[in-house]
Design a protein around this motif. Structure first.
Motif, PDB file in Angstrom:
ATOM      1  N   ASN A  92       0.978  -1.228  -0.062  1.00  0.00           N
ATOM      2  CA  ASN A  92      -0.129   0.201  -0.040  1.00  0.00           C
ATOM      3  C   ASN A  92       1.013   1.100  -0.175  1.00  0.00           C
ATOM      4  O   ASN A  92       1.895   1.374   0.736  1.00  0.00           O
ATOM      5  N   ILE A  93       0.362   2.335  -0.622  1.00  0.00           N
ATOM      6  CA  ILE A  93       1.171   3.355  -1.055  1.00  0.00           C
ATOM      7  C   ILE A  93       0.036   4.655  -0.703  1.00  0.00           C
ATOM      8  O   ILE A  93      -0.717   4.563  -1.440  1.00  0.00           O
ATOM      9  N   LYS A  94       0.217   5.598   0.314  1.00  0.00           N
ATOM     10  CA  LYS A  94      -0.703   6.438   0.349  1.00  0.00           C
ATOM     11  C   LYS A  94      -0.082   7.921  -0.438  1.00  0.00           C
ATOM     12  O   LYS A  94       1.083   8.243  -0.128  1.00  0.00           O
ATOM     13  N   ILE A  95      -0.707   8.485  -1.222  1.00  0.00           N
ATOM     14  CA  ILE A  95      -0.585   9.601  -2.101  1.00  0.00           C
ATOM     15  C   ILE A  95      -1.244  10.836  -1.267  1.00  0.00           C
ATOM     16  O   ILE A  95      -2.481  10.915  -1.576  1.00  0.00           O
ATOM     17  N   SER A  96      -0.568  11.654  -0.633  1.00  0.00           N
ATOM     18  CA  SER A  96      -1.333  12.771  -0.280  1.00  0.00           C
ATOM     19  C   SER A  96      -1.335  14.214  -1.010  1.00  0.00           C
ATOM     20  O   SER A  96      -0.207  14.473  -1.488  1.00  0.00           O
ATOM     21  N   VAL A  97      -2.584  14.419  -1.485  1.00  0.00           N
ATOM     22  CA  VAL A  97      -2.427  15.533  -2.380  1.00  0.00           C
ATOM     23  C   VAL A  97      -3.126  16.811  -1.867  1.00  0.00           C
ATOM     24  O   VAL A  97      -4.177  16.665  -1.323  1.00  0.00           O
ATOM     25  N   ALA A  98      -2.514  17.744  -2.208  1.00  0.00           N
ATOM     26  CA  ALA A  98      -3.173  19.166  -1.790  1.00  0.00           C
ATOM     27  C   ALA A  98      -4.151  19.577  -2.725  1.00  0.00           C
ATOM     28  O   ALA A  98      -3.848  19.720  -3.717  1.00  0.00           O
ATOM     29  N   GLU A  99      -5.521  19.701  -1.799  1.00  0.00           N
ATOM     30  CA  GLU A  99      -6.686  19.918  -2.702  1.00  0.00           C
ATOM     31  C   GLU A  99      -6.804  21.204  -2.963  1.00  0.00           C
ATOM     32  O   GLU A  99      -7.688  22.149  -2.755  1.00  0.00           O
ATOM     33  N   TYR A 100      -5.828  21.843  -3.751  1.00  0.00           N
ATOM     34  CA  TYR A 100      -5.890  23.610  -4.115  1.00  0.00           C
ATOM     35  C   TYR A 100      -6.671  23.510  -5.562  1.00  0.00           C
ATOM     36  O   TYR A 100      -7.175  24.717  -5.672  1.00  0.00           O
ATOM     37  N   SER A 101      -6.842  22.601  -6.245  1.00  0.00           N
ATOM     38  CA  SER A 101      -7.517  22.884  -7.597  1.00  0.00           C
ATOM     39  C   SER A 101      -7.721  21.567  -8.123  1.00  0.00           C
ATOM     40  O   SER A 101      -7.324  20.396  -7.842  1.00  0.00           O
ATOM     41  N   SER A 102      -8.524  21.410  -9.178  1.00  0.00           N
ATOM     42  CA  SER A 102      -9.077  20.275  -9.705  1.00  0.00           C
ATOM     43  C   SER A 102      -7.915  19.505 -10.501  1.00  0.00           C
ATOM     44  O   SER A 102      -7.713  18.414 -10.710  1.00  0.00           O
ATOM     45  N   LYS A 103      -6.893  20.440 -10.994  1.00  0.00           N
ATOM     46  CA  LYS A 103      -5.692  20.023 -11.555  1.00  0.00           C
ATOM     47  C   LYS A 103      -4.846  19.277 -10.733  1.00  0.00           C
ATOM     48  O   LYS A 103      -4.198  18.301 -10.950  1.00  0.00           O
ATOM     49  N   HIS A 104      -4.659  19.771  -9.407  1.00  0.00           N
ATOM     50  CA  HIS A 104      -4.048  18.921  -8.252  1.00  0.00           C
ATOM     51  C   HIS A 104      -4.551  17.825  -8.250  1.00  0.00           C
ATOM     52  O   HIS A 104      -3.775  16.723  -8.068  1.00  0.00           O
ATOM     53  N   ILE A 105      -5.818  17.657  -8.137  1.00  0.00           N
ATOM     54  CA  ILE A 105      -6.327  16.262  -7.834  1.00  0.00           C
ATOM     55  C   ILE A 105      -6.229  15.148  -9.136  1.00  0.00           C
ATOM     56  O   ILE A 105      -5.856  14.174  -8.949  1.00  0.00           O
ATOM     57  N   GLU A 106      -6.149  15.762 -10.346  1.00  0.00           N
ATOM     58  CA  GLU A 106      -6.173  15.109 -11.648  1.00  0.00           C
ATOM     59  C   GLU A 106      -4.849  14.599 -11.575  1.00  0.00           C
ATOM     60  O   GLU A 106      -4.525  13.323 -11.941  1.00  0.00           O
TER      61      GLU A 106
END
Length: 549
Positions: A390-404
Protein backbone atom coordinates in the motif's frame (compact mmCIF):
# COMPACT_ATOMS: atom_id res chain seq x y z
CA UNK A 1 70.90 32.05 10.46
CA UNK A 2 69.01 28.76 10.58
CA UNK A 3 70.67 25.96 8.61
CA UNK A 4 68.57 24.89 5.68
CA UNK A 5 68.51 21.26 6.71
CA UNK A 6 66.71 22.17 9.96
CA UNK A 7 63.93 24.24 8.42
CA UNK A 8 60.58 22.60 9.12
CA UNK A 9 58.45 21.91 6.03
CA UNK A 10 55.34 23.12 7.87
CA UNK A 11 57.13 26.40 8.67
CA UNK A 12 58.05 26.85 5.02
CA UNK A 13 54.46 26.29 3.94
CA UNK A 14 53.22 28.74 6.58
CA UNK A 15 55.68 31.43 5.43
CA UNK A 16 54.71 30.85 1.81
CA UNK A 17 51.01 31.15 2.67
CA UNK A 18 51.53 34.41 4.58
CA UNK A 19 53.48 35.89 1.69
CA UNK A 20 50.76 34.80 -0.71
CA UNK A 21 47.98 36.30 1.37
CA UNK A 22 49.56 39.48 2.66
CA UNK A 23 52.46 40.16 0.36
CA UNK A 24 50.34 39.95 -2.76
CA UNK A 25 47.42 42.01 -1.41
CA UNK A 26 47.08 44.99 -3.72
CA UNK A 27 44.08 46.46 -1.89
CA UNK A 28 41.90 46.11 -4.99
CA UNK A 29 38.35 44.78 -4.53
CA UNK A 30 37.74 41.23 -5.69
CA UNK A 31 34.48 42.27 -7.39
CA UNK A 32 32.68 45.46 -8.41
CA UNK A 33 29.26 46.11 -9.90
CA UNK A 34 30.95 46.62 -13.28
CA UNK A 35 32.68 43.22 -13.50
CA UNK A 36 30.52 40.96 -11.33
CA UNK A 37 28.39 39.53 -14.14
CA UNK A 38 31.02 39.48 -16.87
CA UNK A 39 30.91 35.66 -17.12
CA UNK A 40 27.12 35.54 -17.49
CA UNK A 41 25.24 35.74 -20.76
CA UNK A 42 22.50 38.16 -19.78
CA UNK A 43 21.10 38.91 -23.23
CA UNK A 44 18.91 36.55 -25.27
CA UNK A 45 20.09 35.89 -28.82
CA UNK A 46 17.11 37.66 -30.36
CA UNK A 47 16.19 41.04 -28.87
CA UNK A 48 14.01 43.91 -30.00
CA UNK A 49 14.89 47.18 -28.32
CA UNK A 50 12.12 49.74 -27.97
CA UNK A 51 13.01 53.43 -28.00
CA UNK A 52 12.07 55.45 -24.95
CA UNK A 53 8.87 57.50 -25.22
CA UNK A 54 9.37 61.16 -26.14
CA UNK A 55 6.84 62.16 -23.47
CA UNK A 56 5.27 60.35 -20.53
CA UNK A 57 2.11 58.38 -21.20
CA UNK A 58 -0.96 59.24 -19.19
CA UNK A 59 -1.85 56.32 -16.92
CA UNK A 60 -0.84 52.68 -16.49
CA UNK A 61 -3.64 50.51 -15.06
CA UNK A 62 -3.16 47.18 -13.31
CA UNK A 63 -5.34 44.96 -11.10
CA UNK A 64 -4.81 43.09 -7.84
CA UNK A 65 -7.05 40.49 -6.19
CA UNK A 66 -6.27 41.64 -2.63
CA UNK A 67 -6.25 44.86 -0.65
CA UNK A 68 -3.56 44.88 2.04
CA UNK A 69 -4.46 46.94 5.10
CA UNK A 70 -1.17 46.55 6.98
CA UNK A 71 1.29 48.62 4.94
CA UNK A 72 4.36 47.99 7.09
CA UNK A 73 6.72 46.72 4.37
CA UNK A 74 9.17 45.22 6.88
CA UNK A 75 6.79 43.46 9.26
CA UNK A 76 4.27 42.33 6.64
CA UNK A 77 5.64 39.76 4.17
CA UNK A 78 2.71 40.01 1.73
CA UNK A 79 3.86 39.70 -1.92
CA UNK A 80 1.00 42.03 -2.91
CA UNK A 81 2.25 44.72 -0.54
CA UNK A 82 5.83 44.35 -1.77
CA UNK A 83 5.35 44.22 -5.52
CA UNK A 84 1.74 45.05 -6.42
CA UNK A 85 0.75 47.69 -3.90
CA UNK A 86 2.14 50.48 -1.70
CA UNK A 87 5.59 48.87 -1.80
CA UNK A 88 6.10 50.27 -5.30
CA UNK A 89 6.83 53.66 -3.71
CA UNK A 90 10.06 52.38 -2.20
CA UNK A 91 13.53 51.84 -3.60
CA UNK A 92 16.06 49.21 -2.56
CA UNK A 93 19.82 49.25 -2.32
CA UNK A 94 19.93 46.86 -5.30
CA UNK A 95 17.25 45.54 -7.66
CA UNK A 96 16.94 42.68 -10.12
CA UNK A 97 17.64 43.47 -13.73
CA UNK A 98 14.89 43.57 -16.34
CA UNK A 99 14.48 44.73 -19.91
CA UNK A 100 14.37 43.42 -23.45
CA UNK A 101 18.13 42.89 -23.42
CA UNK A 102 18.02 40.55 -20.39
CA UNK A 103 17.43 36.79 -20.37
CA UNK A 104 14.66 36.54 -17.79
CA UNK A 105 13.81 35.62 -15.17
CA UNK A 106 17.18 36.36 -13.65
CA UNK A 107 18.81 36.79 -10.26
CA UNK A 108 21.31 39.25 -11.77
CA UNK A 109 21.22 42.53 -9.86
CA UNK A 110 22.01 46.17 -10.54
CA UNK A 111 22.30 49.30 -8.42
CA UNK A 112 19.12 51.01 -7.29
CA UNK A 113 19.89 53.48 -4.48
CA UNK A 114 23.61 52.86 -4.86
CA UNK A 115 25.54 54.09 -7.88
CA UNK A 116 28.32 51.55 -7.38
CA UNK A 117 29.48 48.82 -5.03
CA UNK A 118 32.62 46.79 -4.46
CA UNK A 119 33.42 43.57 -2.66
CA UNK A 120 36.55 44.24 -0.61
CA UNK A 121 37.03 40.62 0.43
CA UNK A 122 34.94 37.45 0.61
CA UNK A 123 32.74 38.84 3.39
CA UNK A 124 32.91 42.65 3.07
CA UNK A 125 30.89 44.86 0.73
CA UNK A 126 30.94 48.62 0.30
CA UNK A 127 28.01 50.49 -1.25
CA UNK A 128 28.16 54.10 -2.44
CA UNK A 129 24.77 55.84 -2.22
CA UNK A 130 23.63 57.99 -5.13
CA UNK A 131 23.96 61.72 -4.51
CA UNK A 132 20.77 62.45 -6.48
CA UNK A 133 18.41 60.17 -4.50
CA UNK A 134 15.82 62.08 -2.44
CA UNK A 135 12.83 61.05 -0.38
CA UNK A 136 9.39 62.04 -1.58
CA UNK A 137 8.51 65.56 -0.46
CA UNK A 138 6.12 64.52 2.29
CA UNK A 139 6.23 65.41 6.00
CA UNK A 140 8.11 64.60 8.19
CA UNK A 141 10.87 63.72 5.70
CA UNK A 142 10.25 66.65 3.33
CA UNK A 143 12.35 65.52 0.41
CA UNK A 144 15.74 65.28 2.10
CA UNK A 145 18.58 63.27 0.57
CA UNK A 146 18.82 59.52 1.15
CA UNK A 147 21.81 58.68 3.35
CA UNK A 148 23.73 55.76 4.82
CA UNK A 149 21.79 55.77 8.08
CA UNK A 150 18.53 55.21 6.16
CA UNK A 151 20.03 52.05 4.69
CA UNK A 152 21.37 50.74 8.00
CA UNK A 153 18.24 51.45 10.04
CA UNK A 154 16.00 49.92 7.35
CA UNK A 155 17.99 46.69 7.35
CA UNK A 156 18.05 46.60 11.15
CA UNK A 157 14.28 46.95 11.28
CA UNK A 158 13.80 44.26 8.63
CA UNK A 159 16.08 41.95 10.61
CA UNK A 160 13.83 42.54 13.61
CA UNK A 161 10.74 41.26 11.83
CA UNK A 162 9.58 37.81 12.87
CA UNK A 163 8.89 36.52 9.35
CA UNK A 164 10.62 35.56 6.12
CA UNK A 165 11.62 39.18 5.46
CA UNK A 166 14.26 38.85 8.18
CA UNK A 167 15.58 35.67 6.55
CA UNK A 168 16.75 37.71 3.56
CA UNK A 169 19.27 39.61 5.70
CA UNK A 170 20.18 37.06 8.38
CA UNK A 171 23.76 36.73 7.07
CA UNK A 172 24.59 40.35 7.90
CA UNK A 173 27.17 40.56 10.69
CA UNK A 174 27.91 44.29 10.88
CA UNK A 175 26.85 47.50 9.14
CA UNK A 176 28.84 50.71 9.27
CA UNK A 177 28.30 54.18 7.85
CA UNK A 178 31.75 55.12 6.52
CA UNK A 179 30.26 58.53 5.77
CA UNK A 180 26.87 59.88 4.73
CA UNK A 181 26.91 58.15 1.38
CA UNK A 182 29.00 55.00 1.95
CA UNK A 183 27.78 51.87 3.76
CA UNK A 184 30.08 48.98 4.60
CA UNK A 185 28.41 45.62 5.29
CA UNK A 186 30.11 42.45 6.45
CA UNK A 187 28.50 39.01 6.41
CA UNK A 188 29.25 36.10 8.73
CA UNK A 189 30.68 33.96 5.93
CA UNK A 190 30.95 34.07 2.12
CA UNK A 191 27.44 33.97 0.65
CA UNK A 192 26.85 33.68 -3.08
CA UNK A 193 23.24 34.88 -2.67
CA UNK A 194 23.93 37.96 -0.57
CA UNK A 195 23.49 40.53 -3.35
CA UNK A 196 20.27 38.94 -4.56
CA UNK A 197 18.95 38.98 -0.98
CA UNK A 198 19.52 42.73 -0.87
CA UNK A 199 17.60 43.06 -4.16
CA UNK A 200 14.54 41.11 -2.98
CA UNK A 201 11.31 43.08 -3.24
CA UNK A 202 10.89 42.93 0.55
CA UNK A 203 14.32 44.50 1.27
CA UNK A 204 13.02 48.06 1.07
CA UNK A 205 14.73 51.21 2.25
CA UNK A 206 12.55 53.54 4.34
CA UNK A 207 13.50 56.89 5.93
CA UNK A 208 14.82 56.93 9.49
CA UNK A 209 11.86 59.12 10.43
CA UNK A 210 9.49 56.28 9.50
CA UNK A 211 11.64 53.79 11.38
CA UNK A 212 11.52 55.99 14.49
CA UNK A 213 7.72 55.97 14.46
CA UNK A 214 7.53 52.17 14.24
CA UNK A 215 4.35 50.65 12.80
CA UNK A 216 2.50 53.98 12.88
CA UNK A 217 5.15 55.39 10.56
CA UNK A 218 3.65 53.40 7.72
CA UNK A 219 0.46 55.41 7.88
CA UNK A 220 2.54 57.63 5.59
CA UNK A 221 3.94 55.93 2.51
CA UNK A 222 7.19 57.85 1.98
CA UNK A 223 9.68 56.30 -0.39
CA UNK A 224 12.35 57.36 -2.83
CA UNK A 225 11.14 55.33 -5.80
CA UNK A 226 9.68 56.37 -9.17
CA UNK A 227 6.09 56.33 -7.84
CA UNK A 228 4.68 58.62 -5.16
CA UNK A 229 1.81 57.15 -3.14
CA UNK A 230 -1.44 59.13 -3.44
CA UNK A 231 -4.30 57.20 -1.85
CA UNK A 232 -6.22 53.95 -1.60
CA UNK A 233 -9.68 55.52 -2.17
CA UNK A 234 -11.78 53.47 0.26
CA UNK A 235 -9.83 50.26 -0.43
CA UNK A 236 -10.83 50.33 -4.11
CA UNK A 237 -7.24 50.41 -5.31
CA UNK A 238 -3.74 51.85 -4.97
CA UNK A 239 -3.01 55.14 -6.72
CA UNK A 240 0.37 56.69 -7.52
CA UNK A 241 1.76 59.61 -9.47
CA UNK A 242 5.16 59.96 -11.12
CA UNK A 243 8.04 61.19 -8.98
CA UNK A 244 9.18 64.38 -10.80
CA UNK A 245 12.67 64.30 -9.25
CA UNK A 246 13.36 60.57 -9.50
CA UNK A 247 17.08 59.96 -9.89
CA UNK A 248 16.86 58.12 -13.23
CA UNK A 249 16.03 60.61 -15.94
CA UNK A 250 12.71 60.13 -17.68
CA UNK A 251 11.57 57.38 -15.28
CA UNK A 252 8.77 56.53 -14.79
CA UNK A 253 7.40 56.54 -18.33
CA UNK A 254 3.80 57.08 -17.16
CA UNK A 255 2.31 60.05 -15.29
CA UNK A 256 0.15 57.86 -13.09
CA UNK A 257 -0.15 54.28 -11.95
CA UNK A 258 -3.33 52.72 -10.61
CA UNK A 259 -3.84 49.23 -9.25
CA UNK A 260 -7.53 48.39 -9.02
CA UNK A 261 -8.67 45.91 -6.35
CA UNK A 262 -10.81 43.28 -8.10
CA UNK A 263 -11.05 40.03 -6.09
CA UNK A 264 -12.93 37.93 -8.66
CA UNK A 265 -10.74 36.62 -11.55
CA UNK A 266 -13.57 36.69 -14.10
CA UNK A 267 -14.38 40.29 -13.19
CA UNK A 268 -10.71 41.19 -13.66
CA UNK A 269 -10.74 39.54 -17.08
CA UNK A 270 -13.90 41.41 -18.06
CA UNK A 271 -12.35 44.70 -16.95
CA UNK A 272 -9.32 43.93 -19.13
CA UNK A 273 -11.49 43.08 -22.16
CA UNK A 274 -13.33 46.38 -21.67
CA UNK A 275 -10.01 48.24 -21.75
CA UNK A 276 -10.13 49.26 -18.08
CA UNK A 277 -6.87 47.43 -17.33
CA UNK A 278 -3.70 47.62 -19.42
CA UNK A 279 -1.82 44.59 -18.06
CA UNK A 280 -3.51 41.63 -16.37
CA UNK A 281 -1.60 38.85 -14.60
CA UNK A 282 -3.46 35.64 -15.37
CA UNK A 283 -4.38 32.68 -13.22
CA UNK A 284 -4.16 29.05 -14.35
CA UNK A 285 -7.60 29.06 -15.92
CA UNK A 286 -8.02 27.52 -19.42
CA UNK A 287 -11.25 29.47 -19.95
CA UNK A 288 -9.40 32.78 -19.65
CA UNK A 289 -6.79 31.70 -22.20
CA UNK A 290 -9.49 30.58 -24.63
CA UNK A 291 -11.26 33.94 -24.36
CA UNK A 292 -8.00 35.80 -24.90
CA UNK A 293 -7.22 33.70 -27.99
CA UNK A 294 -10.68 34.33 -29.40
CA UNK A 295 -10.13 38.07 -29.03
CA UNK A 296 -6.55 37.95 -30.41
CA UNK A 297 -5.19 39.40 -27.16
CA UNK A 298 -1.41 39.64 -26.82
CA UNK A 299 0.05 37.60 -23.95
CA UNK A 300 3.48 37.14 -22.38
CA UNK A 301 4.85 34.17 -20.44
CA UNK A 302 7.82 33.64 -18.16
CA UNK A 303 9.08 30.79 -15.99
CA UNK A 304 8.65 31.28 -12.26
CA UNK A 305 11.48 29.44 -10.52
CA UNK A 306 10.05 29.94 -7.03
CA UNK A 307 6.57 28.49 -7.53
CA UNK A 308 5.10 25.18 -8.61
CA UNK A 309 3.91 21.71 -7.67
CA UNK A 310 6.38 19.43 -5.88
CA UNK A 311 6.33 15.69 -5.27
CA UNK A 312 8.24 14.24 -2.31
CA UNK A 313 8.93 10.64 -1.32
CA UNK A 314 9.47 9.99 2.39
CA UNK A 315 12.68 7.95 2.51
CA UNK A 316 12.10 6.77 6.10
CA UNK A 317 8.97 4.73 5.38
CA UNK A 318 8.74 1.37 3.66
CA UNK A 319 9.10 0.67 0.79
CA UNK A 320 10.37 4.18 -0.04
CA UNK A 321 13.46 3.62 2.08
CA UNK A 322 14.77 1.58 -0.88
CA UNK A 323 16.46 3.51 -3.69
CA UNK A 324 15.34 1.01 -6.33
CA UNK A 325 11.68 1.43 -5.38
CA UNK A 326 11.92 5.23 -5.45
CA UNK A 327 13.65 5.17 -8.83
CA UNK A 328 11.00 2.91 -10.32
CA UNK A 329 8.25 5.21 -9.02
CA UNK A 330 9.90 8.29 -10.53
CA UNK A 331 10.62 6.42 -13.76
CA UNK A 332 6.93 5.49 -14.08
CA UNK A 333 6.05 9.17 -14.51
CA UNK A 334 6.02 11.34 -17.65
CA UNK A 335 5.72 14.92 -16.36
CA UNK A 336 5.99 16.50 -19.82
CA UNK A 337 2.95 14.54 -20.98
CA UNK A 338 1.12 15.61 -17.81
CA UNK A 339 2.03 19.26 -18.39
CA UNK A 340 0.56 19.01 -21.88
CA UNK A 341 -2.55 17.10 -20.84
CA UNK A 342 -3.42 18.76 -17.54
CA UNK A 343 -1.67 22.14 -17.52
CA UNK A 344 -2.21 23.18 -21.19
CA UNK A 345 1.56 23.14 -21.83
CA UNK A 346 2.13 25.85 -19.23
CA UNK A 347 4.79 24.39 -17.00
CA UNK A 348 8.33 23.06 -16.83
CA UNK A 349 10.11 20.24 -15.01
CA UNK A 350 12.82 20.92 -12.43
CA UNK A 351 13.72 20.34 -8.80
CA UNK A 352 12.15 23.65 -7.73
CA UNK A 353 15.48 25.32 -6.95
CA UNK A 354 15.58 29.09 -7.64
CA UNK A 355 18.60 29.64 -9.89
CA UNK A 356 20.34 32.47 -11.75
CA UNK A 357 18.43 31.88 -15.00
CA UNK A 358 16.97 28.99 -16.99
CA UNK A 359 20.38 27.93 -18.32
CA UNK A 360 21.18 26.84 -14.74
CA UNK A 361 18.28 24.33 -14.66
CA UNK A 362 19.09 20.70 -15.45
CA UNK A 363 18.22 20.36 -19.17
CA UNK A 364 15.30 18.25 -20.30
CA UNK A 365 17.60 15.92 -22.25
CA UNK A 366 19.18 14.82 -18.97
CA UNK A 367 16.02 14.89 -16.87
CA UNK A 368 14.19 12.65 -19.32
CA UNK A 369 16.55 9.76 -18.66
CA UNK A 370 15.08 9.45 -15.16
CA UNK A 371 11.45 9.29 -16.35
CA UNK A 372 9.25 7.13 -18.53
CA UNK A 373 9.92 9.31 -21.57
CA UNK A 374 13.65 8.61 -21.44
CA UNK A 375 16.13 5.78 -21.00
CA UNK A 376 16.12 3.44 -18.02
CA UNK A 377 18.43 4.07 -15.10
CA UNK A 378 20.08 1.46 -12.89
CA UNK A 379 18.15 0.50 -9.78
CA UNK A 380 17.12 -2.34 -7.51
CA UNK A 381 13.70 -2.71 -9.10
CA UNK A 382 10.57 -3.47 -7.08
CA UNK A 383 10.47 -6.89 -5.47
CA UNK A 384 7.05 -7.17 -3.87
CA UNK A 385 7.66 -10.67 -2.52
CA UNK A 386 4.29 -11.78 -3.84
CA UNK A 387 2.33 -9.15 -1.87
CA UNK A 388 1.03 -5.79 -3.04
CA UNK A 389 2.30 -2.86 -0.96
CA UNK A 390 0.00 0.00 0.00
CA UNK A 391 1.17 3.51 -0.89
CA UNK A 392 -0.74 6.59 0.25
CA UNK A 393 -0.39 9.69 -1.94
CA UNK A 394 -1.34 12.85 -0.03
CA UNK A 395 -2.51 15.54 -2.46
CA UNK A 396 -3.11 19.19 -1.62
CA UNK A 397 -6.65 19.95 -2.75
CA UNK A 398 -5.81 23.37 -4.19
CA UNK A 399 -7.57 22.84 -7.52
CA UNK A 400 -9.09 20.20 -9.76
CA UNK A 401 -5.78 20.03 -11.61
CA UNK A 402 -3.92 19.06 -8.44
CA UNK A 403 -6.40 16.24 -7.91
CA UNK A 404 -6.18 15.10 -11.53
CA UNK A 405 -2.40 15.02 -11.35
CA UNK A 406 -2.50 13.05 -8.09
CA UNK A 407 -4.75 10.47 -9.75
CA UNK A 408 -2.36 10.21 -12.71
CA UNK A 409 0.55 9.54 -10.37
CA UNK A 410 -1.51 6.88 -8.59
CA UNK A 411 -2.30 5.22 -11.91
CA UNK A 412 1.37 5.17 -12.91
CA UNK A 413 2.45 3.75 -9.56
CA UNK A 414 -0.30 1.15 -9.73
CA UNK A 415 1.16 -0.16 -12.97
CA UNK A 416 4.29 -1.10 -11.01
CA UNK A 417 2.29 -3.53 -8.88
CA UNK A 418 1.97 -1.20 -5.91
CA UNK A 419 -1.45 -0.45 -4.42
CA UNK A 420 -1.81 3.37 -4.27
CA UNK A 421 -4.58 5.39 -2.66
CA UNK A 422 -5.09 9.15 -2.95
CA UNK A 423 -5.70 11.22 0.18
CA UNK A 424 -6.98 14.77 -0.41
CA UNK A 425 -5.92 17.48 2.04
CA UNK A 426 -7.36 20.97 2.27
CA UNK A 427 -5.03 23.94 2.69
CA UNK A 428 -4.94 23.78 6.50
CA UNK A 429 -4.55 19.99 6.61
CA UNK A 430 -1.75 20.16 4.02
CA UNK A 431 0.18 22.73 6.04
CA UNK A 432 -0.35 20.90 9.32
CA UNK A 433 0.10 17.28 8.24
CA UNK A 434 2.83 17.70 5.61
CA UNK A 435 4.91 20.83 6.25
CA UNK A 436 4.57 20.87 10.04
CA UNK A 437 4.38 17.18 11.00
CA UNK A 438 5.96 15.49 7.96
CA UNK A 439 3.44 12.64 8.22
CA UNK A 440 3.12 11.10 4.74
CA UNK A 441 4.48 8.52 2.29
CA UNK A 442 4.25 10.55 -0.93
CA UNK A 443 2.94 14.09 -1.06
CA UNK A 444 2.02 16.31 -3.99
CA UNK A 445 1.41 20.00 -3.39
CA UNK A 446 2.69 23.58 -3.65
CA UNK A 447 6.36 24.19 -2.97
CA UNK A 448 7.68 26.27 -0.09
CA UNK A 449 7.98 30.00 -0.97
CA UNK A 450 11.78 30.18 -0.69
CA UNK A 451 13.19 32.74 -3.09
CA UNK A 452 16.94 32.21 -3.05
CA UNK A 453 19.13 29.32 -4.13
CA UNK A 454 20.84 28.94 -0.77
CA UNK A 455 17.69 29.17 1.33
CA UNK A 456 15.99 26.49 -0.78
CA UNK A 457 18.93 24.09 -0.87
CA UNK A 458 19.83 24.52 2.79
CA UNK A 459 16.24 24.26 3.97
CA UNK A 460 14.85 21.53 1.70
CA UNK A 461 17.82 19.31 0.76
CA UNK A 462 20.45 19.68 3.51
CA UNK A 463 20.46 16.95 6.16
CA UNK A 464 19.84 19.59 8.84
CA UNK A 465 17.36 21.55 6.74
CA UNK A 466 14.28 23.00 8.42
CA UNK A 467 12.06 21.70 5.62
CA UNK A 468 13.83 18.40 4.92
CA UNK A 469 10.54 16.51 4.82
CA UNK A 470 11.77 13.69 2.60
CA UNK A 471 14.24 12.65 5.34
CA UNK A 472 16.99 11.96 2.81
CA UNK A 473 20.34 12.61 4.49
CA UNK A 474 23.60 12.42 2.63
CA UNK A 475 26.97 13.87 3.65
CA UNK A 476 28.10 14.20 0.03
CA UNK A 477 24.98 16.21 -0.84
CA UNK A 478 25.55 18.41 2.22
CA UNK A 479 29.11 19.11 1.08
CA UNK A 480 27.88 20.11 -2.40
CA UNK A 481 25.28 22.47 -0.91
CA UNK A 482 27.82 24.06 1.44
CA UNK A 483 30.36 24.48 -1.37
CA UNK A 484 28.01 26.39 -3.64
CA UNK A 485 26.89 28.63 -0.75
CA UNK A 486 30.36 30.15 -0.53
CA UNK A 487 31.32 29.89 -4.21
CA UNK A 488 31.51 33.45 -5.55
CA UNK A 489 32.64 32.50 -9.06
CA UNK A 490 29.61 32.08 -11.34
CA UNK A 491 31.13 29.46 -13.62
CA UNK A 492 32.22 27.28 -10.72
CA UNK A 493 28.94 27.70 -8.88
CA UNK A 494 26.89 26.80 -11.94
CA UNK A 495 28.92 23.60 -12.37
CA UNK A 496 28.31 22.62 -8.74
CA UNK A 497 24.57 23.32 -9.06
CA UNK A 498 24.23 21.32 -12.26
CA UNK A 499 26.01 18.35 -10.65
CA UNK A 500 23.94 18.78 -7.51
CA UNK A 501 20.65 18.67 -9.43
CA UNK A 502 21.64 15.48 -11.22
CA UNK A 503 22.70 13.90 -7.93
CA UNK A 504 19.35 14.72 -6.30
CA UNK A 505 17.25 13.37 -9.16
CA UNK A 506 19.37 10.19 -9.20
CA UNK A 507 18.36 9.57 -5.57
CA UNK A 508 14.67 9.85 -6.53
CA UNK A 509 13.12 11.55 -3.51
CA UNK A 510 12.02 15.00 -4.78
CA UNK A 511 10.91 16.58 -8.05
CA UNK A 512 8.93 19.59 -9.23
CA UNK A 513 6.90 17.96 -12.03
CA UNK A 514 5.11 21.23 -12.80
CA UNK A 515 6.89 24.56 -12.34
CA UNK A 516 4.66 27.61 -12.68
CA UNK A 517 4.69 29.82 -15.75
CA UNK A 518 3.61 33.39 -15.06
CA UNK A 519 1.36 34.82 -17.78
CA UNK A 520 0.05 38.28 -18.58
CA UNK A 521 -2.57 39.64 -20.96
CA UNK A 522 -1.37 42.89 -22.52
CA UNK A 523 -3.29 45.56 -24.40
CA UNK A 524 -1.98 46.32 -27.90
CA UNK A 525 -0.82 49.82 -26.94
CA UNK A 526 1.38 48.67 -24.02
CA UNK A 527 5.07 49.21 -24.70
CA UNK A 528 8.30 47.99 -23.08
CA UNK A 529 6.68 45.55 -20.65
CA UNK A 530 9.50 43.17 -19.66
CA UNK A 531 8.71 41.64 -16.27
CA UNK A 532 11.13 39.69 -14.11
CA UNK A 533 9.32 37.14 -11.92
CA UNK A 534 12.27 36.70 -9.58
CA UNK A 535 12.32 37.97 -6.01
CA UNK A 536 9.15 40.12 -6.14
CA UNK A 537 10.77 42.51 -8.61
CA UNK A 538 8.62 45.47 -9.67
CA UNK A 539 10.80 48.18 -11.18
CA UNK A 540 9.80 47.15 -14.72
CA UNK A 541 6.41 48.86 -14.24
CA UNK A 542 8.26 52.20 -14.18
CA UNK A 543 9.76 51.41 -17.59
CA UNK A 544 6.43 50.47 -19.18
CA UNK A 545 4.27 52.98 -21.02
CA UNK A 546 1.03 53.24 -22.99
CA UNK A 547 1.46 54.35 -26.59
CA UNK A 548 -0.70 57.21 -27.85
CA UNK A 549 -1.87 58.53 -24.48
Amino acid sequence: MIPVKYINLRLLLTIFFLILVFGCDTGNPIHTNEDYYRDLILAPSDILLESEPSIRSGKLSLASPIYVEDMDVHMNNSPILAAYGPGLAYSRLLRFRSGSEILMPTMATECDLCDRWSQLDSTTYEFHIRDDAYWHDIEPVSGRQVNSEDIIQSFKRQLGSKNTNAEMLKDIKTMEAIDEDVVRITVHSPNSDFLSNLAQGVSKIVPIETNALGATGFDYIIGSGPWIWQASKNMQGYYFEANPIYYEEGIPYSDNLEIQIIPDPQTRLTAFLLGKIDILELERDPTSYSILQENNIKTAQQLDFTSGLVMSLNTLVEPLDRLGVRREIIRSLDPWSDIAGIWENRGFVSLGIPVMDKSWIMPRSKLETYFRSGDTIPGEGIDLGGDAINIKISVAEYSSKHIEYGNRVAQSIGELGLRPTVELLDINEYARQIWKSGHYQIFIGPSMPLSSTNSYLSSVFHSRGKHNLHNYRDEYLDVMIDRQVSELDFTSRKKILMDLQEYIISKAFWIMPVGDVASWAIQDNVRNFHPNTFGLEYFYFAETWIDGT
